[in-house]
Design a protein around this motif. Structure first.
Motif, PDB file in Angstrom:
ATOM      1  N   THR A  52       0.807  -1.228   0.000  1.00  0.00           N
ATOM      2  CA  THR A  52       0.000   0.000   0.000  1.00  0.00           C
ATOM      3  C   THR A  52       0.840   1.279   0.000  1.00  0.00           C
ATOM      4  O   THR A  52       0.324   2.334  -0.353  1.00  0.00           O
ATOM      5  CB  THR A  52      -0.948   0.039   1.217  1.00  0.00           C
ATOM      6  N   LEU A  53       2.094   1.205   0.385  1.00  0.00           N
ATOM      7  CA  LEU A  53       2.961   2.381   0.411  1.00  0.00           C
ATOM      8  C   LEU A  53       3.840   2.405  -0.839  1.00  0.00           C
ATOM      9  O   LEU A  53       4.189   1.353  -1.360  1.00  0.00           O
ATOM     10  CB  LEU A  53       3.859   2.359   1.648  1.00  0.00           C
ATOM     11  N   PRO A  54       4.218   3.594  -1.294  1.00  0.00           N
ATOM     12  CA  PRO A  54       5.145   3.672  -2.419  1.00  0.00           C
ATOM     13  C   PRO A  54       6.482   3.015  -2.055  1.00  0.00           C
ATOM     14  O   PRO A  54       6.976   3.184  -0.931  1.00  0.00           O
ATOM     15  CB  PRO A  54       5.328   5.178  -2.635  1.00  0.00           C
ATOM     16  N   VAL A  55       7.063   2.307  -3.003  1.00  0.00           N
ATOM     17  CA  VAL A  55       8.278   1.550  -2.711  1.00  0.00           C
ATOM     18  C   VAL A  55       9.424   2.451  -2.260  1.00  0.00           C
ATOM     19  O   VAL A  55      10.160   2.098  -1.336  1.00  0.00           O
ATOM     20  CB  VAL A  55       8.692   0.661  -3.911  1.00  0.00           C
ATOM     21  N   GLY A  56       9.594   3.602  -2.876  1.00  0.00           N
ATOM     22  CA  GLY A  56      10.687   4.499  -2.497  1.00  0.00           C
ATOM     23  C   GLY A  56      10.548   5.003  -1.070  1.00  0.00           C
ATOM     24  O   GLY A  56      11.501   4.982  -0.293  1.00  0.00           O
ATOM     25  N   THR A  57       9.366   5.435  -0.724  1.00  0.00           N
ATOM     26  CA  THR A  57       9.103   5.926   0.630  1.00  0.00           C
ATOM     27  C   THR A  57       9.243   4.806   1.643  1.00  0.00           C
ATOM     28  O   THR A  57       9.907   4.960   2.672  1.00  0.00           O
ATOM     29  CB  THR A  57       7.694   6.538   0.719  1.00  0.00           C
TER      30      THR A  57
END
Length: 104
Positions: A52-57
């Motif tokens: 659910t979270l962006p991979v970079g973040t």
């Protein structure tokens, strides 16, 4: 929920990184076991959070938490030198992690 799992996974990253150092090249049983379990749980939690979270973040937060806790553990228990500059740089990493969470 993803953020909670991500933070726990970051803590587990510090656990497995520390255990890896204590395993002496996988020649000591219990640190090696802690490394393996910590690694699997940390990666599983990161994988869950990245659904659910962006991979970079997500990755930056995971690494930041693990890195800061590993260094702090080394300073408190491992005889790693402590300096004001090192503490300020670690605080900068913590600030960046908080900033990434605030922006998300």
């Amino acid at each position: 929920m993803a953020w909670i799992v991500l933070v726990v996974s970051g803590v587990l990253e510090a656990v497995w990184a520390t255990a890896l150092g204590k395993s002496e090249g996988f020649s000591r049983l219990w640190p090696t076991v802690v490394f393996g379990v910590g690694l699997v749980l940390s990666m599983a939690g990161l994988a869950f959070a990245l659904r659910t979270l962006p991979v970079g973040t997500g990755y930056a937060v995971w690494v930041g938490i693990g890195a800061v806790l590993t260094v702090v553990y080394g300073m408190v228990f491992g005889g790693e030198p402590v300096s004001l500059l090192k503490l300020l740089l670690l605080a900068g990493i913590v600030g960046c992690v908080i900033g990434l969470k605030a922006l998300h």
